[in-house]
Scaffold this active site. Structure first.
Site, PDB file in Angstrom:
ATOM      1  N   ARG A 143      12.464  50.042  33.688  1.00  0.00           N
ATOM      2  CA  ARG A 143      12.453  50.370  32.251  1.00  0.00           C
ATOM      3  C   ARG A 143      12.107  49.156  31.399  1.00  0.00           C
ATOM      4  O   ARG A 143      11.221  49.204  30.555  1.00  0.00           O
ATOM      5  CB  ARG A 143      13.812  50.921  31.829  1.00  0.00           C
ATOM      6  CG  ARG A 143      14.085  52.319  32.323  1.00  0.00           C
ATOM      7  CD  ARG A 143      15.312  52.860  31.609  1.00  0.00           C
ATOM      8  NE  ARG A 143      15.574  54.242  31.950  1.00  0.00           N
ATOM      9  CZ  ARG A 143      16.319  54.636  32.986  1.00  0.00           C
ATOM     10  NH1 ARG A 143      16.845  53.739  33.793  1.00  0.00           N
ATOM     11  NH2 ARG A 143      16.536  55.908  33.213  1.00  0.00           N
ATOM     12  N   ARG A 187      18.893  38.848  35.308  1.00  0.00           N
ATOM     13  CA  ARG A 187      20.201  38.390  35.767  1.00  0.00           C
ATOM     14  C   ARG A 187      20.111  36.995  36.365  1.00  0.00           C
ATOM     15  O   ARG A 187      19.158  36.693  37.101  1.00  0.00           O
ATOM     16  CB  ARG A 187      20.747  39.311  36.868  1.00  0.00           C
ATOM     17  CG  ARG A 187      21.507  40.504  36.355  1.00  0.00           C
ATOM     18  CD  ARG A 187      22.786  40.097  35.590  1.00  0.00           C
ATOM     19  NE  ARG A 187      23.423  41.229  34.964  1.00  0.00           N
ATOM     20  CZ  ARG A 187      23.106  41.749  33.784  1.00  0.00           C
ATOM     21  NH1 ARG A 187      22.144  41.213  33.055  1.00  0.00           N
ATOM     22  NH2 ARG A 187      23.765  42.791  33.291  1.00  0.00           N
ATOM     23  N   GLU A 244      28.506  32.798  33.961  1.00  0.00           N
ATOM     24  CA  GLU A 244      28.530  32.968  32.504  1.00  0.00           C
ATOM     25  C   GLU A 244      29.970  32.947  32.026  1.00  0.00           C
ATOM     26  O   GLU A 244      30.816  33.574  32.689  1.00  0.00           O
ATOM     27  CB  GLU A 244      27.850  34.282  32.110  1.00  0.00           C
ATOM     28  CG  GLU A 244      26.352  34.248  32.423  1.00  0.00           C
ATOM     29  CD  GLU A 244      25.596  35.492  31.921  1.00  0.00           C
ATOM     30  OE1 GLU A 244      26.205  36.327  31.225  1.00  0.00           O
ATOM     31  OE2 GLU A 244      24.403  35.609  32.235  1.00  0.00           O
ATOM     32  N   HIS A 302      22.924  35.022  26.883  1.00  0.00           N
ATOM     33  CA  HIS A 302      22.897  36.445  27.270  1.00  0.00           C
ATOM     34  C   HIS A 302      22.820  37.356  26.037  1.00  0.00           C
ATOM     35  O   HIS A 302      23.724  38.161  25.780  1.00  0.00           O
ATOM     36  CB  HIS A 302      24.125  36.783  28.129  1.00  0.00           C
ATOM     37  CG  HIS A 302      23.918  38.011  28.978  1.00  0.00           C
ATOM     38  ND1 HIS A 302      24.529  38.193  30.194  1.00  0.00           N
ATOM     39  CD2 HIS A 302      23.164  39.134  28.790  1.00  0.00           C
ATOM     40  CE1 HIS A 302      24.175  39.364  30.711  1.00  0.00           C
ATOM     41  NE2 HIS A 302      23.344  39.959  29.866  1.00  0.00           N
ATOM     42  N   GLY A 331      20.079  39.339  25.338  1.00  0.00           N
ATOM     43  CA  GLY A 331      19.033  40.364  25.482  1.00  0.00           C
ATOM     44  C   GLY A 331      19.383  41.690  24.829  1.00  0.00           C
ATOM     45  O   GLY A 331      18.525  42.346  24.228  1.00  0.00           O
ATOM     46  N   ALA A 332      20.647  42.096  24.931  1.00  0.00           N
ATOM     47  CA  ALA A 332      21.036  43.416  24.423  1.00  0.00           C
ATOM     48  C   ALA A 332      21.655  43.326  23.041  1.00  0.00           C
ATOM     49  O   ALA A 332      22.124  44.328  22.505  1.00  0.00           O
ATOM     50  CB  ALA A 332      22.031  44.051  25.386  1.00  0.00           C
TER      51      ALA A 332
END
Ligand SMILES: NC(=O)C1=CN([C@@H]2O[C@H](COP(=O)(O)OP(=O)(O)OC[C@H]3O[C@@H](n4cnc5c(N)ncnc54)[C@H](O)[C@@H]3O)[C@@H](O)[C@H]2O)C=CC1
Ligand SMILES: O=C(O)C(=O)COP(=O)(O)O
Length: 534
Positions: free
Chosen positions: A156, A236, A265, A284, A286-287
């Site tokens: 995706r 990741r 992390e 982190h 990205g989202a």
């Protein structure tokens, strides 16, 4: 079957958007937010939780499942589930569900941003400027136009990256052994093997999940193949060997790298990645967009609410998942299959090595994985602790029980018929059920006898010789013991042959009463079926 409860505890251990928390509260659940907990504090908090919601910050280990007897679902408000021991979840009958769509575009956009940022050293230049230095002469960037992008993992996120970067003049190559060439071609990407992908690429971006197979997929040798290029990792930590990467950038093998994710992390302050001038990092992120967070939080909350109400969970990763409209069609069969499984297992009464679930008629058109899992649940329930549709297939596999599902469109008498057969060696027993008007479950066949029994409460199945007075005798013996017969159905092979009678009773039959019954030599066997709790 569990019942709908709306006052369950949902533990949330990584921050999710308020919209998600509100949905949980609107459903009546008790939402407990406990961030940055680990070790014993996490085990304590989860001890009475029915649902758990996490992002990437919480390690949901086997130990967590062992300490969470009431847990029904772990919702991952995001995509990656490498922090959740799904095997352990399955063993404990806990559903794991993620939100596989909500942050895809956010992750893709962050990847694009990181790619341009590393190609033009934007963070480094900004830092120099905030230090008061106009370092215009120190930065000579790389244009993406005319270069080749290698995408490792064309799922995706990888596909969204391809769509965006295919239009800035980059040639696209991709490595993903699990997607079709047609799909890659539609995106303008050439599907190649990993070596060719790395050899051809000036920029490499990884978008694979972290699994045993992808751990350190990009190591020293692979980095050497990208010589003179850039690496971006918004997937990741652990997919890329960090020490090898730090060396490759330090030694000038790579021009730069952009990393959003790390093996450890939060990234430890002494990580060599932070010392390399040409490695840029984000924590982190990205989202981390409003839209993505709202989307993943609500999707996840909805799934937790659904699971706690025994409704289908759309993105379940370790349980058969069905969409809502399909679920409405199969829902009554889920219960029927479980009941038929229970009746078959209790009547067979011995160890089994196979289960066959057969569907006939209209129902055969549906996706029935969940129904078959429910039949297994029914068969195993008397034998195993905490078996449900999530772990029943696993229990079958571990016990070496062969489960088969078959479908046929033809039925003789019923619009839809479901049959559960349990067996060992050459012995087997089948129980068939159907739904009457209004989705009323009925057992219509037991071990080849046509019956019409309402599966409910305590049932007694008697096999006897078809002789006058036997049914009267059974009625008398039960009556003398104050056991009321609520309904009965008698079926026989041939007149004077063997007969099978099914009784619905208001109370269980004590063992001595059953012994009294079989003491009469016209009665071959009596077996009690316990469907209480259904
Ligand atoms: N930095 C962040 O905040 C975010 C990171 N992610 C991470 O991005 C990654 C990808 O997410 P999606 O694209 O949604 O997943 P996806 O499951 O749609 O795609 C992953 C692709 O990797 C491929 N793949 C699996 N093993 C492979 C292998 N050994 N070699 C090559 N290809 C392989 C699969 O065939 C699949 O096409 C995940 O690790 C996810 O956790 C996702 C969202 C946000
Ligand atoms: O969805 C993913 O896989 C992510 O990596 C996002 O992680 P996060 O929810 O921000 O901890």
């Amino acid at each position: 079957m569990g019942r709908f409860h709306n006052d369950m505890k949902v533990l949330v251990t990584d921050p999710i958007a308020d919209a998600g928390l509100e949905r949980l509260r609107d459903a009546g659940h008790d939402v407990v937010e406990a961030y940055e907990i680990e070790g014993d504090a996490l085990l304590d908090a989860v001890a009475d939780a029915n649902g758990l919601i996490v992002r990437s910050g919480t390690e949901v280990t086997r130990e967590v499942f062992e300490h969470a007897p009431d847990l029904q679902i772990v919702g991952r408000a995001g995509i990656g589930v490498d922090n959740i021991d799904i095997d352990a979840a399955t063993d404990h009958g806990v559903i794991v569900a993620n939100a596989p769509e909500g942050n895809v575009r956010a992750a893709a956009e962050h990847t694009v941003a990181m790619m341009f940022a590393t190609a033009r050293s934007i963070p480094q230049a900004h830092a120099r400027l905030t230090d008061g230095e106009w370092a215009k002469g120190d930065f000579l960037g790389t244009e993406l136009n005319g270069k080749t992008l290698g995408i490792v993992g064309l799922g995706r996120v990888g596909q969204e990256v391809a769509k965006r970067l295919g239009s800035v003049g980059l040639d696209l190559v991709a490595y993903d052994p699990y997607i079709g060439e047609d799909r890659a071609n539609q995106l303008g990407a050439e599907l190649v093997d990993l070596d060719d992908c790395l050899d051809a690429a000036d920029f490499v971006t990884v978008h694979v999940p972290l699994t045993d197979e992808t751990h350190h997929l990009i190591g020293e040798d692979e980095l050497a193949q990208i010589e003179g290029g850039y690496l971006v990792n918004v997937a990741r930590g652990g997919v890329v060997d960090e020490d090898a990467l730090a060396d490759a950038v330090d030694d000038g093998v790579l021009k730069g790298a952009a990393l959003d994710v790390f093996e450890d992390e939060p990234l430890p302050a002494d990580s060599p990645l932070l010392d390399a001038e040409d490695i840029i990092t984000t924590p982190h992120l990205g989202a981390s967009t409003e839209a993505a967070q709202e989307h993943v939080a609500t999707t996840t909350a909805d799934q937790v609410v659904a699971a706690l109400a025994n409704q289908p969970v759309l993105n379940a990763l370790n349980a058969p998942s069905v969409d809502e409209t399909a679920y409405e069609r199969i829902e009554p069969y889920i219960e029927l299959a479980e009941t038929a499984g229970k009746v078959a297992a209790q009547l067979f009464g011995e160890r089994i090595d196979r289960i066959e679930v057969t569907y006939a008629g209209d129902i055969a058109d549906e996706d029935l994985d969940l129904v078959t899992a429910s039949a297994q649940k029914g068969v195993f329930e008397p034998l195993e602790w905490n078996v449900n549709a999530v772990n029943a297939p696993r229990v079958a596999e571990e016990r070496g029980i062969d489960v088969t599902e078959s479908k046929t469109h033809t039925t003789e008498d019923f619009q839809s018929l479901l049959t559960v057969t349990v067996g060992v060696d050459d012995r087997e027993l089948s129980v068939s059920g159907t739904l009457f008007t209004g989705d009323e479950p009925r057992i219509v066949s037991i071990d080849g006898y046509r019956v019409d029994a309402i599966p409910h409460g305590t049932m007694l199945v008697a096999r006897n010789r078809d002789e006058p007075g036997v049914i009267g005798l059974i009625g008398t013996v039960l009556g003398e013991s104050d056991i009321n017969i609520a309904g009965m159905f008698n079926a026989r092979e041939t007149i004077g042959g063997e007969a099978l009678t099914v009784y619905n009773l208001d109370n269980p039959v004590p063992e001595d009463v059953r012994d009294d019954l079989v003491a009469d030599d016209r009665i071959i066997s009596v077996q009690e079926i316990d469907l209480n709790g259904d």
